[in-house]
Design a protein around this motif. Structure first.
Motif, short mmCIF file in Angstrom:
data_model
loop_
_atom_site.label_atom_id
_atom_site.label_comp_id
_atom_site.label_asym_id
_atom_site.label_seq_id
_atom_site.Cartn_x
_atom_site.Cartn_y
_atom_site.Cartn_z
N GLY A 1 -12.22 -9.79 -40.06
CA GLY A 1 -12.05 -10.85 -39.08
C GLY A 1 -13.39 -11.47 -38.72
N ASP A 2 -14.47 -10.80 -39.07
CA ASP A 2 -15.81 -11.38 -38.87
C ASP A 2 -16.28 -11.94 -40.21
OD1 ASP A 2 -16.11 -8.79 -40.05
OD2 ASP A 2 -18.21 -8.76 -39.51
N PHE B 1 -22.13 -10.95 -33.87
CA PHE B 1 -20.86 -11.59 -34.23
C PHE B 1 -20.73 -12.93 -33.51
CE2 PHE B 1 -19.52 -7.01 -34.56
CZ PHE B 1 -19.25 -7.02 -35.92
N LEU C 1 -14.93 -15.59 -31.37
CA LEU C 1 -13.71 -15.47 -32.17
C LEU C 1 -13.18 -16.82 -32.66
CD1 LEU C 1 -11.51 -13.53 -33.25
CD2 LEU C 1 -10.35 -13.77 -31.05
N TRP D 1 -9.05 3.82 -35.66
CA TRP D 1 -9.37 2.43 -36.03
C TRP D 1 -9.11 2.27 -37.53
CZ3 TRP D 1 -14.02 -0.11 -33.25
CH2 TRP D 1 -14.17 -1.45 -33.66
N HIS E 1 -6.83 -10.30 -35.40
CA HIS E 1 -8.22 -10.57 -35.03
C HIS E 1 -8.91 -11.04 -36.32
CE1 HIS E 1 -11.90 -10.11 -32.61
NE2 HIS E 1 -12.48 -9.72 -33.74
N ARG F 1 -11.08 -14.51 -37.54
CA ARG F 1 -11.64 -15.76 -37.01
C ARG F 1 -11.00 -17.02 -37.58
NH1 ARG F 1 -14.99 -11.97 -35.60
NH2 ARG F 1 -16.22 -12.19 -33.69
N TYR G 1 -9.66 -6.16 -31.65
CA TYR G 1 -10.34 -5.92 -32.93
C TYR G 1 -10.24 -4.47 -33.40
CZ TYR G 1 -14.17 -4.77 -29.66
OH TYR G 1 -14.93 -4.25 -28.65
N GLU H 1 -7.43 -6.09 -36.25
CA GLU H 1 -8.30 -6.85 -37.16
C GLU H 1 -7.76 -6.69 -38.58
OE1 GLU H 1 -12.51 -6.35 -36.49
OE2 GLU H 1 -13.04 -7.81 -38.04
O1 9MR Z 1 -15.11 -9.64 -33.90
C1 9MR Z 1 -15.81 -8.44 -34.05
C2 9MR Z 1 -15.08 -7.55 -35.04
O2 9MR Z 1 -15.08 -8.16 -36.32
C3 9MR Z 1 -15.70 -6.17 -35.06
O3 9MR Z 1 -14.88 -5.30 -35.82
C4 9MR Z 1 -15.81 -5.63 -33.65
C5 9MR Z 1 -16.44 -4.27 -33.57
O4 9MR Z 1 -17.67 -4.21 -34.14
O5 9MR Z 1 -16.52 -6.51 -32.85
C6 9MR Z 1 -15.93 -7.77 -32.73
O6 9MR Z 1 -16.72 -8.57 -31.93
C7 9MR Z 1 -16.59 -8.35 -30.56
C8 9MR Z 1 -17.84 -7.69 -30.03
O7 9MR Z 1 -18.02 -6.42 -30.59
C9 9MR Z 1 -17.78 -7.62 -28.52
N1 9MR Z 1 -17.54 -8.91 -27.96
C10 9MR Z 1 -16.31 -9.52 -28.41
C11 9MR Z 1 -16.30 -9.69 -29.89
C12 9MR Z 1 -14.95 -10.23 -30.37
O8 9MR Z 1 -14.85 -11.58 -30.15
#
Ligand code: 9MR
Ligand code: G3I
Ligand code: ZN
Length: 541
Positions: A154-155, A228, A231, A410, A469, A471, A519, A523
């Protein structure tokens, strides 16, 4: 967010293979069920489910209904007293063909550095992203091209270790079940000569070349922005500077292994590329040889994207030695493998952190000839013992899967799918119908036969995940998420705020919410999709 109440009558929302075991679950108090043909509304089967079975992981009591006898292809639904009618499902010789294509096509949607055109992406297209060169961490003056590959999840980060797992699963699926990969996806590269699965993996392999430092042979752990993005940012709008994190032993060993595997599989289709893969693998091995002791990767200061930290690299090195031995036949790697096999680590896991299973299967599938009989026997015995353990775990589980409470972490759907993949691989060594039925049973859970009555794949089944989750799915203008994505699944540790707020106190298998902010539960990743491709291909062979 979607919060829909379970219908209480749980089926695989895609369907069942005509000649396999077929089962549904009832979470009410009555064991009687009826199955109707959806087209003709004709009652075709009535049965009494067995049970009740108390299932603590999901906090439910279930009756297990069997309708294996029903084999006529068609579309059906089930009913039971006091319940809504079930999702409709098909019975077909190969019910998972379309699903397998969708799961594989997902990798195209994960592509980075290239425009996703409407012809192939439908409404989910977008402009080319992350095309700028990246800086090497701590060497700001040095820029390198890191274009291409797949986003991790998702990232928008790109990480070597999980990328290697994903490619390995897809290549292994193709190696073992080539007949399941004959249909075109299609992709922009489709040429009816090289199967599309190889075209798609080439995208990631070519990116992996760029992650290798040519001088030392080592692989940079990842290429990501420093943190990151929000979103609701499309990939092409994510313009933070890209940074190559330092070289790591796990990334390098994964690189060695997956390149050696690729060299073998591309040889008949693209000999030049196969040679490049082998050359890259050998260069990578040189780094391993020069760095017998290397610290595990941790995020360097200022970088907060996914860590994929793992301070044990012996399992990745074991996999690397096994693939190089299998591909080259060179005794030097065999010697190395025998030495590493003596060390203490799991020889059966197929996760991104514990990768010993890949080494084990590479060695065993190479055959007994050319093996060290003692090592071969020991590894085979460990595989069969684990497969039998999984059968036993599943026999005590109300949902007929080899999962226990502590497995709902997870990415629990990876645990689930890896286990299905594991028993299918075991089946290659010791054919056993029970292994195939167990793998199928895991798909039934993924596709709807779970306590939440949800299909954990976007775009498939009548209650699919709607808010992953992811993007691009969150940020684009299309209501439906990108299709074919496997959600991480229930996570009893509730590692995000959304899970904590919404499902605290729920039993392990119900620690899930279809919400885009979750997430740690909802995700999607390339390495949760890849074992799903393997397992569906195993069923479609
Ligand atoms: O979007 C991020 C996801 O892909 C990762 O798995 C996760 C854990 O590392 O983190 C997400 O990002 C979040 C961040 O860690 C905290 N703030 C909110 C972010 C999501 O929008
Ligand atoms: O296995 C242990 C278990 O033994 C223990 O009891 C339990 C208690 O905490 O934890 C389990 O470990 C978990 C581990 O995943 C299992 O693989 C950790 O808690 C959990 O934090 C860890 O999560 C990883 C997560 O990143 C956070 O680091 C996921 O595996 C991993 O898939 C995920 O990967 C992220 C990337 O960092 C960034 N991109 C998205 C991707 C998916 O969310
Ligand atoms: Zn990108």
């Amino acid at each position: 967010m979607s919060k829909v109440k379970s219908r209480g009558i749980l089926v695989n929302q895609i369907g069942y293979a005509a000649h396999h075991v077929k089962g549904l679950l009832l979470t009410g108090t009555e064991p009687t069920f009826h199955i109707y043909n959806e087209m003709t509304e004709e009652l075709v089967y009535s049965g009494e489910a067995e049970g009740p079975v108390q299932d603590d992981d999901s906090g439910s009591v279930v009756f297990q209904g069997d309708f294996t006898e029903l084999q006529t292809p068609g579309r059906y639904y089930a009913v039971a007293s006091g319940m809504e009618r079930s999702a409709s499902f098909i019975i077909e010789e190969k019910p998972y063909e379309e699903l397998q294509q969708g799961l594989l096509k997902a990798f195209y949607y994960f592509r980075c550095g290239t425009e996703l055109e409407e012809e192939f992406a439908g409404p989910w297209g977008h402009a080319a992203c992350h095309t700028e060169p990246g800086v090497i961490y701590d060497q700001a003056s040095q820029k390198l091209d890191g274009n291409g590959g797949w986003h991790d999840a998702g990232d928008y980060g790109k990480y070597v270790v999980p990328g290697a797992k994903a490619v390995a699963d897809l290549l292994l699926a193709f190696e073992l079940y080539p007949a399941a990969f004959t249909a075109a996806l299609p992709l922009p590269e489709s040429d009816r000569i090289m199967p599309d699965v190889l075209h798609e993996c080439k995208v990631e392999l070519e990116w992996l070349f760029k992650m290798q430092n040519q001088e030392s042979g080592g692989s940079y752990h990842k290429l990501t922005t420093r943190s990151f993005p929000d979103l609701h940012v499309m990939p092409e709008e994510d313009e933070g500077e890209l940074v190559f994190s330092p070289i790591s032993a796990t990334a390098t060993a994964c690189h060695t292994a997956v390149m050696a595997l690729a060299a073998r599989l591309y040889q008949p289709y693209d000999a030049t590329f196969a040679i490049e893969c082998l050359r890259s693998s050998l260069n990578s091995y040189r780094w391993l040889d020069n760095h017998p002791q290397a610290p595990g990767f941790t995020n360097p200061e200022g970088i907060t994207t996914g860590e994929y930290g793992d301070d044990q690299d012996v399992d990745e090195r074991f996999w690397a030695a096994a693939e190089l031995y299998r591909t080259t036949g060179d005794e030097m790697y065999h010697k190395q493998l025998r030495k590493l096999a003596e060390e203490e680590f799991s020889k059966t896991e197929l996760g991104w952190a514990d990768m010993g299973g890949y080494g084990t299967f590479s060695y065993l599938l190479n055959g007994e000839g050319g093996s060290d009989p003692q090592v071969y026997a020991l590894l085979k015995q460990q595989v069969l013992a684990e497969a039998d353990r999984l059968l036993k775990v599943a026999s005590h589980n109300g949902y007929q899967i080899a999962m226990e409470e502590q497995d709902y972490i997870w990415g629990s759907n990876m645990v689930l799918l890896n286990r299905a993949m594991f028993v299918l691989l075991a089946c290659e060594l010791e054919p056993d119908l029970r292994y195939i039925e167990l793998a199928d049973s895991h798909l039934h859970y993924l596709l709807g036969r779970n306590v939440l009555d949800v299909c954990y794949v976007t775009g498939f089944g009548d209650r699919p995940i709607l808010y992953p989750h992811h993007r691009p799915s969150a940020a684009d203008a299309v209501i439906e998420p990108v299709p074919g994505l496997v959600s991480g699944g229930p996570n009893r540790h509730l590692n995000d705020e959304c899970l904590k707020e919404q499902v605290s106190g729920q039993p392990a298998a119900a620690c899930f919410i279809d919400h885009e902010a979750s997430y740690a539960g909802n995700e999607v990743t390339i390495y949760w999709n890849s074992p799903a491709v393997f397992v569906t291909a195993g069923m479609n062979r």
